[in-house]
Design a protein around this motif. Structure first.
Motif, PDB file in Angstrom:
ATOM      1  N   THR A   1      10.759  41.179  26.340  1.00 24.90           N
ATOM      2  CA  THR A   1      10.679  42.434  27.560  1.00 24.90           C
ATOM      3  C   THR A   1      10.295  43.524  26.747  1.00 24.90           C
ATOM      4  O   THR A   1      10.183  44.055  27.197  1.00 24.90           O
ATOM      5  CB  THR A   1      12.766  42.573  27.172  1.00 24.90           C
TER       6      THR A   1
ATOM      7  N   LEU B   1      14.792  43.991  31.858  1.00 24.54           N
ATOM      8  CA  LEU B   1      14.122  44.872  30.772  1.00 24.54           C
ATOM      9  C   LEU B   1      14.970  46.189  31.204  1.00 24.54           C
ATOM     10  O   LEU B   1      14.783  46.843  29.609  1.00 24.54           O
ATOM     11  CB  LEU B   1      12.999  45.274  32.046  1.00 24.54           C
TER      12      LEU B   1
ATOM     13  N   TRP C   1       7.706  45.812  28.468  1.00 24.21           N
ATOM     14  CA  TRP C   1       7.687  47.372  28.405  1.00 24.21           C
ATOM     15  C   TRP C   1       6.515  48.341  28.020  1.00 24.21           C
ATOM     16  O   TRP C   1       6.048  49.252  28.637  1.00 24.21           O
ATOM     17  CB  TRP C   1       9.534  47.636  27.773  1.00 24.21           C
TER      18      TRP C   1
ATOM     19  N   VAL D   1      11.254  52.151  22.147  1.00 29.41           N
ATOM     20  CA  VAL D   1      10.712  53.371  23.366  1.00 29.41           C
ATOM     21  C   VAL D   1      11.528  55.248  22.732  1.00 29.41           C
ATOM     22  O   VAL D   1      12.216  55.026  21.729  1.00 29.41           O
ATOM     23  CB  VAL D   1      12.250  53.108  24.067  1.00 29.41           C
TER      24      VAL D   1
ATOM     25  N   ILE E   1       9.909  54.137  32.612  1.00 30.85           N
ATOM     26  CA  ILE E   1       8.741  53.880  32.717  1.00 30.85           C
ATOM     27  C   ILE E   1       7.763  54.999  32.174  1.00 30.85           C
ATOM     28  O   ILE E   1       6.571  55.268  31.651  1.00 30.85           O
ATOM     29  CB  ILE E   1       7.572  52.896  33.602  1.00 30.85           C
TER      30      ILE E   1
ATOM     31  N   LEU F   1      16.432  47.832  28.477  1.00 34.81           N
ATOM     32  CA  LEU F   1      16.205  49.568  27.525  1.00 34.81           C
ATOM     33  C   LEU F   1      17.488  50.539  27.397  1.00 34.81           C
ATOM     34  O   LEU F   1      17.769  51.314  26.446  1.00 34.81           O
ATOM     35  CB  LEU F   1      16.068  50.124  28.764  1.00 34.81           C
TER      36      LEU F   1
END
Length: 573
Positions: free
Chosen positions: A277, A445, A281, A458, A316, A449
């Motif tokens: 994942t 995903l 990403w 992130v 994204i 997140l």
């Protein structure tokens, strides 16, 4: 000997810009007293240049820029640069007019060239279209050190690792037989999920097989549908990883070769996303960022439906370009649920992106009135549903055109595979960000997140007070296109875990219908899904470019006919 490994992000065709990148890292390398600088495959023109290589003017310009670069590089530094080089014997031999080459630049001149021997023609690769294979062993002698030169695919033909040999020759075996001190591999190896683990296993095996260190440099960045993840590697003769480039970012990696001890000393090993994942990403963020940047876009627009696909794409885009450069457009119809609007607004608030709301009921009524004389006496159905999607697509394209934004479509791989999408509607756009992401992976995903594990990768997005980036209701509610009252995806499709398993077996593993049924799936469902895949081919060939993250994507590596009479039910082996 100090070696600098330049993990570069070139723009295809930007010869002067790419040369400037090479010069900048060369100056850093020389300042650090490096003796040898490595750059990726075709680093001067960017990979893949595709049919630019058929343009004689492009080849001539590359030669001129290469000469200028040679004269401006620090004279004490040996630099390996990747180019498309002319084949002087092409007319005599009837072979291709170019080589995929590595050029040794030093002291203001071109010292020699080395040519790639193995030219891949599978999946996204079509190198035999442009290049002739090199025929000689590539050995560079620098300050008495014998260095074997290989290019990307040259490294991928070790029979003892793969259990088979794709090509007749094995350039690495040949180089090892030339008593080289170490082997370098200049690469532009596209990303797919899990590929780095495979690369590391292959380099480990090959280094041990030939008792020879390997220095592998990989391109980074997004070029059209392909994403390059970097993660350049250095392994010793025992296959141990001594250094690694950053994942999905440019880098300059340093190692030292001890000519007395005949070994490479350890370098830096930054953390990299090993979990699937996290890899996906990082790849998608880089792919969106570079596609926009390299195509000249600073801002993007997308439709926000309150569903999970648009939520992921919005996240994204916000991570890739900054929330201030993302516009989400809500386009509710009379069939839109209240939670679709509230979920979309909650997502936008979490991400910090701007929204606009444009109700489409008046436009739907206008279409209905215009088509009423022709549609009289018919039942409302798919055509009317698709008009809604096309209204939305037109609105988004108008906004994109008016304000110079890139429109990103939000369809996932499962929908694209079976045609559960509307041509000129939700398929509209300049980039299909998640077109290679199955629906089940979309859910994974979004759940990831919202997890603490995502915080390491992130960087631009901050969870809300509940710890959410994607509102929980978006993840938990049943998916729906909301094109008619009470509509759910499961009315038209099998459950997504079943659908994605069938699609993976057929698309990625090339299993026949009989094999999939034998694997435990219902025969009628399998037959229906595979028929849908076939019928949707005409849609896929008109879709926006999609970022490739799997072994088998609907992009340049997928070459299915549209007008075909082959039925999947005929497949028995």
């Amino acid at each position: 000997m100090k070696i600098a490994i330049a993990q570069l992000n070139p723009i295809v065709g930007d010869l002067k810009g790419n040369a400037a990148q090479i010069l900048a890292v060369a100056e850093r390398a020389a300042a650090a007293e490096a003796r040898l600088l490595l750059t990726p495959e075709l680093s001067l023109c960017g990979y893949p240049p595709r049919d630019l290589l058929l343009n004689p003017g492009f080849i001539g310009a590359m030669e001129e820029v290469l000469l200028d670069l040679a004269q401006t590089l620090p004279p004490q530094l040996a630099v390996l640069v990747g180019i498309g080089a002319r084949n002087p014997t092409a007319e005599v031999t009837g072979n291709k007019p170019l080589f995929n080459s590595v050029v040794w630049l030093e002291a203001g001149r071109i010292k020699t060239q080395f040519h790639k021997q193995l030219l891949p023609t599978y999946d996204v690769f079509d190198e035999d279209r442009y290049f002739a294979p090199g025929q000689s062993d590539n050995v560079m002698v620098l300050d008495g050190v014998r260095i074997g030169i290989s290019v990307c695919e040259d490294l991928w033909n070790e029979e003892s690792f793969w259990g088979k040999r794709i090509y007749r020759v094995n350039p690495i075996s040949q180089l090892a037989g030339q008593s080289v001190d170490f082997i370098v591999n200049l690469s532009a190896s596209p990303f797919c999920v899990g590929k780095q683990t495979l690369r590391e296993s292959m380099l480990n095996h090959t280094a041990q097989q030939y008792d020879c260190p390997i220095v592998y440099v990989n391109q980074v960045g997004g070029n059209d549908d392909l994403i390059f993840d970097g993660r350049s590697l250095v392994v010793n003769h025992q296959g141990d990883i001594l250094a690694r480039g950053q994942a999905f970012a440019t880098d300059l990696v340093w190692v030292d070769y001890d000519s007395d001890g005949h070994q490479i000393k350890s370098g830096h090993l930054p953390a990299h996303p090993a979990e699937a994942t996290a890899e996906i990403w990082c790849a998608l963020v880089l792919g969106v960022r570079d596609y926009a940047r390299k195509c000249g876009f600073k801002q993007v627009v997308l439709g926000l439906s309150g569903g999970i696909d648009s939520a992921l794409v919005a996240a994204i885009a916000a991570e890739a370009l900054g929330a201030e450069n993302v516009l989400g457009v809500l386009m509710p119809s009379p069939y839109s649920s209240d939670h679709s609007i509230t979920d979309a607004l909650a997502l936008a608030a979490n991400l910090g992106v701007e929204t606009q709301t444009i109700p489409i009921a008046p436009l739907m009524e206008g279409f209905a009135q215009s088509l009423a004389p022709l549609f009289v006496g018919t039942e409302s159905g798919l055509a009317e549903e698709n008009i809604q999607a096309r209204i939305r697509g037109n609105l988004l394209m108008a906004i994109a055109n008016k304000f110079g934004r890139l429109l990103i479509s939000t369809g996932n791989k499962s929908e694209v595979a079976v045609g559960y999408c509307t041509l000129y509607g939700d398929m509209s756009g300049g980039l299909a960000a998640i077109a290679d992401v199955p629906k089940t992976t979309v859910y994974k995903l979004c759940e990831w997140l919202n997890s603490p594990a995502a915080r390491a990768w992130v960087k631009q997005l901050t969870p809300n007070a509940k710890g959410e980036i994607v509102p929980a209701h978006i993840i938990t509610k049943p998916p729906s296109a909301e094109l008619k009252p009470g509509q759910l995806d499961r009315d038209s499709l099998p459950p997504y875990d079943v659908l994605d398993d069938i699609l993976y077996r057929y698309i990625d593993e090339h299993q026949s219908q009989a094999d999939i049924v034998a694997g435990g799936r219902d025969a009628a469902i399998v037959s229906r899904v595979l028929s849908m895949v076939k019928r949707a081919e005409f849609k896929r060939q008109q879709a926006a470019p999609g970022l490739k993250i799997t072994d088998r994507a609907f992009g340049t590596g997928w070459r299915m006919p549209i007008a075909s009479q082959w039925e999947m039910s005929n497949e028995t082996c």
